[in-house]
Write a protein that holds these residues in place. Structure first.
Motif, PDB file in Angstrom:
ATOM      1  N   PHE A   1      -8.624   1.087  -4.959  1.00  0.00           N
ATOM      2  CA  PHE A   1      -7.324   0.931  -5.604  1.00  0.00           C
ATOM      3  C   PHE A   1      -7.381   1.176  -7.103  1.00  0.00           C
ATOM      4  O   PHE A   1      -8.416   1.012  -7.746  1.00  0.00           O
ATOM      5  CB  PHE A   1      -6.776  -0.466  -5.324  1.00  0.00           C
ATOM      6  CG  PHE A   1      -6.657  -0.769  -3.856  1.00  0.00           C
ATOM      7  CD1 PHE A   1      -5.723  -0.113  -3.076  1.00  0.00           C
ATOM      8  CD2 PHE A   1      -7.500  -1.687  -3.249  1.00  0.00           C
ATOM      9  CE1 PHE A   1      -5.610  -0.371  -1.725  1.00  0.00           C
ATOM     10  CE2 PHE A   1      -7.407  -1.955  -1.899  1.00  0.00           C
ATOM     11  CZ  PHE A   1      -6.460  -1.299  -1.130  1.00  0.00           C
ATOM     12  N   ALA A   2      -6.237   1.545  -7.644  1.00  0.00           N
ATOM     13  CA  ALA A   2      -6.097   1.756  -9.077  1.00  0.00           C
ATOM     14  C   ALA A   2      -6.230   0.416  -9.802  1.00  0.00           C
ATOM     15  O   ALA A   2      -6.022  -0.657  -9.217  1.00  0.00           O
ATOM     16  CB  ALA A   2      -4.745   2.388  -9.375  1.00  0.00           C
ATOM     17  N   PRO A   3      -6.571   0.439 -11.069  1.00  0.00           N
ATOM     18  CA  PRO A   3      -6.627  -0.809 -11.827  1.00  0.00           C
ATOM     19  C   PRO A   3      -5.233  -1.391 -12.024  1.00  0.00           C
ATOM     20  O   PRO A   3      -4.221  -0.710 -11.844  1.00  0.00           O
ATOM     21  CB  PRO A   3      -7.246  -0.384 -13.155  1.00  0.00           C
ATOM     22  CG  PRO A   3      -6.893   1.063 -13.291  1.00  0.00           C
ATOM     23  CD  PRO A   3      -6.910   1.622 -11.898  1.00  0.00           C
TER      24      PRO A   3
ATOM     25  N   ASP B   1      -6.878   4.632  -5.878  1.00  0.00           N
ATOM     26  CA  ASP B   1      -7.864   5.449  -6.576  1.00  0.00           C
ATOM     27  C   ASP B   1      -8.277   6.602  -5.660  1.00  0.00           C
ATOM     28  O   ASP B   1      -8.103   7.771  -5.988  1.00  0.00           O
ATOM     29  CB  ASP B   1      -9.070   4.585  -6.963  1.00  0.00           C
ATOM     30  CG  ASP B   1     -10.210   5.396  -7.534  1.00  0.00           C
ATOM     31  OD1 ASP B   1      -9.934   6.391  -8.232  1.00  0.00           O
ATOM     32  OD2 ASP B   1     -11.378   5.045  -7.289  1.00  0.00           O
ATOM     33  N   ARG B   2      -8.793   6.252  -4.474  1.00  0.00           N
ATOM     34  CA  ARG B   2      -9.198   7.264  -3.498  1.00  0.00           C
ATOM     35  C   ARG B   2      -8.948   6.727  -2.095  1.00  0.00           C
ATOM     36  O   ARG B   2      -9.216   5.552  -1.815  1.00  0.00           O
ATOM     37  CB  ARG B   2     -10.671   7.623  -3.674  1.00  0.00           C
ATOM     38  CG  ARG B   2     -11.205   8.603  -2.628  1.00  0.00           C
ATOM     39  CD  ARG B   2     -12.628   9.032  -2.937  1.00  0.00           C
ATOM     40  NE  ARG B   2     -13.223   9.755  -1.820  1.00  0.00           N
ATOM     41  CZ  ARG B   2     -12.951  11.035  -1.524  1.00  0.00           C
ATOM     42  NH1 ARG B   2     -12.099  11.728  -2.274  1.00  0.00           N
ATOM     43  NH2 ARG B   2     -13.548  11.632  -0.497  1.00  0.00           N
TER      44      ARG B   2
ATOM     45  N   ALA C   1       3.294   0.330  -5.885  1.00  0.00           N
ATOM     46  CA  ALA C   1       3.169   1.327  -4.821  1.00  0.00           C
ATOM     47  C   ALA C   1       4.437   2.170  -4.706  1.00  0.00           C
ATOM     48  O   ALA C   1       5.546   1.659  -4.830  1.00  0.00           O
ATOM     49  CB  ALA C   1       2.889   0.638  -3.484  1.00  0.00           C
ATOM     50  N   GLY C   2       4.251   3.461  -4.459  1.00  0.00           N
ATOM     51  CA  GLY C   2       5.379   4.349  -4.221  1.00  0.00           C
ATOM     52  C   GLY C   2       6.021   4.842  -5.500  1.00  0.00           C
ATOM     53  O   GLY C   2       5.614   4.504  -6.615  1.00  0.00           O
ATOM     54  N   THR C   3       7.051   5.650  -5.326  1.00  0.00           N
ATOM     55  CA  THR C   3       7.800   6.146  -6.481  1.00  0.00           C
ATOM     56  C   THR C   3       8.521   4.979  -7.146  1.00  0.00           C
ATOM     57  O   THR C   3       9.277   4.269  -6.484  1.00  0.00           O
ATOM     58  CB  THR C   3       8.819   7.207  -6.049  1.00  0.00           C
ATOM     59  OG1 THR C   3       8.125   8.284  -5.418  1.00  0.00           O
ATOM     60  CG2 THR C   3       9.597   7.735  -7.248  1.00  0.00           C
TER      61      THR C   3
ATOM     62  N   GLY D   1       0.817  -1.199   0.000  1.00  0.00           N
ATOM     63  CA  GLY D   1       0.000   0.000   0.000  1.00  0.00           C
ATOM     64  C   GLY D   1       0.853   1.251   0.000  1.00  0.00           C
ATOM     65  O   GLY D   1       1.968   1.261   0.514  1.00  0.00           O
ATOM     66  N   GLY D   2       0.331   2.309  -0.599  1.00  0.00           N
ATOM     67  CA  GLY D   2       1.056   3.566  -0.626  1.00  0.00           C
ATOM     68  C   GLY D   2       0.582   4.439  -1.755  1.00  0.00           C
ATOM     69  O   GLY D   2      -0.532   4.273  -2.270  1.00  0.00           O
ATOM     70  N   GLY D   3       1.429   5.357  -2.166  1.00  0.00           N
ATOM     71  CA  GLY D   3       1.073   6.232  -3.259  1.00  0.00           C
ATOM     72  C   GLY D   3       1.092   5.510  -4.584  1.00  0.00           C
ATOM     73  O   GLY D   3       1.683   4.438  -4.721  1.00  0.00           O
TER      74      GLY D   3
END
Length: 401
Positions: free
Chosen positions: A262-264, A253-254, A271-273, A247-249
């Protein structure tokens, strides 16, 4: 010694091979061509910015370049762009499958089929899952010449098997799996097929449509790219059904304190950079390798392996492992000399090989040895490397005599 494909030697493109140094450890990690080095330096310098977040021009440009790297990986594998997850390498890719798809779909009473020649990265994640979920692991034996015995696999497989996980090319023996046949056997009992493609990606043309497997993983640093980046390919319908594992950036999704969506796929697995610089370097490595041609790479490295095996077979103090048509990898033992000692003396001669169990301890036990010496070739390898190796072996023999 004469080698028909010697014109493929490209050592002048590899700064890491400067001087009289004979690098025969490409199966561990490949040296990097100048084109890849320059691409990563440019990405880390004048072009650098974050991706997927900034609204300023350079960030937008870097986002386009990063997603272009994903498309390049998809083209390299004859796959869809939305089936490509960019990971830290094959080890992370396999762990991702184990901890997401495996955790969600495998339960007590289910079985996994591995093979005797697997790398630890395709053994340990499944053992960890088995300890949690009560899954059983079976091991497919090898043929006499060191290939995964698909006839035995057919006899072993039952409807209880939900996953088959095999190496495309053995990192110790250089033996090649017939992926399409393995897929047919796995699917016949309703199992999924995961392929560890680390040693295949630099040497064989990849075609996910033709292979008909369900998961495919490899690391960029094996195919002349940077470390710290790799690919997990999975069928779109499978990928869409897999839960996120970190989990993270970037993978959301929101987010609210009450609930996160979560994003598709594939973004929800990143997750993350991300490894921005490394991904761009990987894309450049794929460009470089494709320009030479995977068919030429395969032929060149097969020919070198055949040549080395032919020379070693002339000695009565060498035991060879694996098939005669091994792909770019030759493992052997010198009677009365531990591979570590051989590797040390060869280093004094300017020859770099790998000595040890090669992250394949069950295979070493099967072969009846604690370790092997392994010479592995790349596109920059040539007859001079083999001659230096043979000279070093002869010096080692004199020392231990």
């Amino acid at each position: 010694m004469t080698l028909e494909t010697a014109e493929l030697v490209v050592k002048d493109q590899f700064p890491g091979l400067a001087g009289d140094w004979h690098y025969l450890d490409t199966a561990a990690t490949a040296q990097k061509p100048l084109a890849v080095i320059e691409a990563t330096v440019r990405a880390m310098g004048e072009d650098y910015a974050t991706v997927h977040r900034g609204v300023y021009a350079r960030s937008a440009d870097m986002t386009l370049a990063f997603e272009a790297a994903r498309r390049r990986a998809a083209a390299f594998m004859n796959a869809r762009e939305d089936e490509i997850v960019l990971t830290r390498g094959a080890t992370e890719s396999i762990n991702l499958v184990a901890q997401t798809w495996g955790a969600a779909n495998l339960k007590a009473g289910d079985r996994i089929l591995l093979s005797m020649l697997e790398h630890h990265s395709n053994i340990v994640p499944w053992q960890m899952l088995a300890e949690k979920n009560g899954v059983a692991i079976d091991v497919c034996p090898l043929t006499e010449d060191g290939r995964i015995d698909l006839a035995a696999a057919e006899r072993i497989l039952t409807p209880a098997h939900k996953l088959v996980a095999f190496a495309h090319v053995s990192n110790v023996l250089g033996s090649v799996l017939h992926v399409e046949h393995a897929a047919k056997l796995a699917h016949a009992v309703g199992a999924k097929l995961l392929i560890d493609g680390c040693q295949a990606a630099p040497r064989l043309a990849l075609d996910m449509a033709a292979f008909d497997c369900d998961f495919y993983a490899f690391s960029a640093h094996k195919l002349y790219g940077p470390t710290g980046v790799g690919v997990l390919w999975a069928r779109k319908d499978i990928l869409d059904g897999m839960p996120p594992w970190q989990g993270g950036g970037a993978m959301i999704d929101r987010v609210t304190f009450e609930k996160t969506t979560f994003a598709p796929a594939p973004q929800r697995f990143e997750a993350g950079t991300p490894n921005i610089i490394e991904a761009l370097g990987m894309a450049k490595a794929m460009d470089w390798l494709s320009a030479i041609g995977l068919d030429r790479a395969e032929r060149h490295e097969r020919d070198l392996a055949v040549l080395l095996r032919t020379e070693l077979r002339k000695r009565n103090d060498v035991t060879l492992f694996g098939p005669d048509d091994s792909l770019g990898i030759v493992s052997f033992a010198l009677d009365g000399v531990h591979p570590h000692d051989l590797g040390t003396i060869l280093d004094e001669e300017g020859v770099a090989i790998r000595a040890g169990h090669h992250c394949a301890q069950p295979l070493m036990e099967h072969l009846g040895v604690p370790a092997t010496a392994r010479a592995s070739f790349g596109l920059y390898s040539d007859e001079a490397d083999i001659e230096a190796l043979l000279k070093g072996i002869e010096r080692t023999r004199r020392i231990f005599a």
